[in-house]
Each structure stands twice: as C-alpha cells, then as structure tokens.
Design an enzyme around this catalytic site. Sequence first.
Site, PDB file in Angstrom:
ATOM      1  CG  ASP B   7      -1.754   1.174   1.434  1.00 22.43           C
ATOM      2  OD1 ASP B   7      -2.238   1.690   0.413  1.00 22.43           O
ATOM      3  OD2 ASP B   7      -1.972   1.591   2.590  1.00 22.43           O
ATOM      4  CG  ASP B   9      -2.137   7.246   0.703  1.00 23.50           C
ATOM      5  OD1 ASP B   9      -1.151   7.823   0.225  1.00 23.50           O
ATOM      6  OD2 ASP B   9      -3.235   7.182   0.130  1.00 23.50           O
TER       7      ASP B   9
END
Lengths: 177, 177
Positions: B7, B9
């Site tokens: 991922d 963020d």
Amino acid sequence: MKRIAIDMDEVIADLFTSQLTMFNNDYKENISPEDIMGKKLRHHRPDLTEELSNYLKQPTFFRDLEVIEDSQEVIKELSKHYEIFITTAAMEYPTSFTEKYEWLKKHFPFLNDMNFVFCGDKSIIHADYLIDDNVRHFKGFSGQGVLYTANHNINEIGYDRVNNWQEVKDYFSKRVK
Amino acid sequence: MKRIAIDMDEVIADLFTSQLTMFNNDYKENISPEDIMGKKLRHHRPDLTEELSNYLKQPTFFRDLEVIEDSQEVIKELSKHYEIFITTAAMEYPTSFTEKYEWLKKHFPFLNDMNFVFCGDKSIIHADYLIDDNVRHFKGFSGQGVLYTANHNINEIGYDRVNNWQEVKDYFSKRVK
C-alpha cells in the site's frame, strides 16, 4: 458470486475507430480496418509509432471514445449474477487516468468505482474471468481468459473468443445455468 | 518468485503527518499523534470530516508527502527476492491519480510502473502478501495480510504486524530463508 474483470480499450471503449479516423485525417490516408486486419496501426506504419502513441497521450482522447455496442446493457445484466471489475492498463498512458475514470463514471454509472482498477501487468488481477483484447494479459492471469475480438487479434488462436457483447452474454449465461 | 503488494498511504507515504500538520495550522489546534491514538483524525473531529477529506483532494497534497523511513532501501532489497507491486486505493480520491503516479516515479524509480495498481476494493489483488495499514483490505484478500502499524490501527489485533520497515525486512528475510 464469481468475478469478471473487463478491459476498457477495444472491449467497452472504441479506441481503434477513433485512432484510425484521426490518423486518416492527419496523414491524408484512407486506411480501412480490413487493410490492417491482424495487426495494430503502429505495425502498419512503424515509421509513425511515436505519432500514433501521441494520440493516446492527448488528454481528450480517452474522454471522447465511443462505447462499444451493447456493452452497457450486457454488463448491467451480468452485474446481477457476477461481481464486475473494470481493469485497464492505464499505466501505459499515465496522462489518461482522470479521463478514463470520468469516462467510466459517465457511461457505466451503475458500476461501483471501488471496482475500477488502473494497472499495467494484469497478472495482479484476482478474478475468475478476464475479458480482454490483448492475449498478453492472459499470461500469468490466474483465471479464465476470454478474448474479445479486435481487429488486431483476429489471427490469435487457442483462446475462448467472443466477437461482440451479445456473445459475451451467451458465454456467461451458459455458465450461470 | 513470490509477490508482495504494498500500500502507499501510511505505509510508504506519510499521509498522517501532513494531514495532522495542515489541520493543526488551519484550525489553531495542537493535536499530537498520541491524542488520537487508535483512531483517525476524522473520528476525533467528526464535525470536520468533509474539511479533512478536502485536504486529500488538493492536487498537491499527495505530491508533497514525505517517504516513510527506510521504505526505499528495504523495498529495493526485497525486490531482489520478491515481485513488488504498489497497490493503492486511489479511487477514493480520483484527483490524486497523477500525483500518486509521479510520487512513485520520483521516490521509487527502481520499480516498474507496470507494477503500480490504482484500485478501490483490494480483494482484486492477486499477490502472496499485502502490506497495508487498513485491516479492511485484508477481508477478501486471497494472500497473507501484513498490518503496517499506523496511529489509527494501533488497537487492531489478530494480524501479522510490522511496526516499521526494518521489521518488514526481518519479516520477509525469515521467509526467504
């Protein structure tokens, strides 16, 4: 519920017609789809590969593409029985992200945008089926590839093939039953 | 070669610090990470949910995020032994596509952009591991979820957890051996 991943360009968005029309206009040519059966336009005019690619980098190009016939109705129907994801190789044209997103929201408003995927290598897609016009995306794909007929892939053999969206409907209606 | 999906963020891009700093500046607050341990900023100030979300809609927001410590070095090392994909839930903020792409190209130039995935629902990701700070993405994911510690997930239990990129390195070095 089984899951169908669906490509955009040449499957639900008519990229080929737009590109060919622009090319014929700009280069005073009169090439028909039949003239380049079995290959892409850039293979017909390798000297213009960069110029052809530049069409796809214009911000408005993807925004204005026509919807492939019957795709809206059939996908809406399929979405009752299958999970639908739209999986497009957008990383090849990073300037196209926003236009592709807006095109999908406009023409397929019934789909959940959480099911839109902009990627490059489609082996990352986890789905039962992938409807795509590029056979290279079936390599490494863990589900069943379904080749959507496009001018350039007409000579590919060895794949489940659908020639239009009515055939997509038939293909999956047999499987639900 | 096994595949790790990572991922963006709060895992490689420090969204939280930027958002908290902007919030404190704009609302003359002095909230520290400790004040909102176990929850997101929008849960602390539900009256400002929309304003907080608007930060993430600013075109420059994602472009300027700091890189999470050690993530570049460790991912570079991991990429020798694993296929690395970056899988980010960009559909929540469609205005962020281009900035996210450019951020990745700038800070992780050694990664292939064909391995960038902008999606919404991460159950579409086909990978052996998913390193993510949001446990909701592990639901429906077919591989092993690895929870990257963030302020908001500190109370989540029942997951493989890594607290920083050195721990990610250890987690996977044990598996290669």
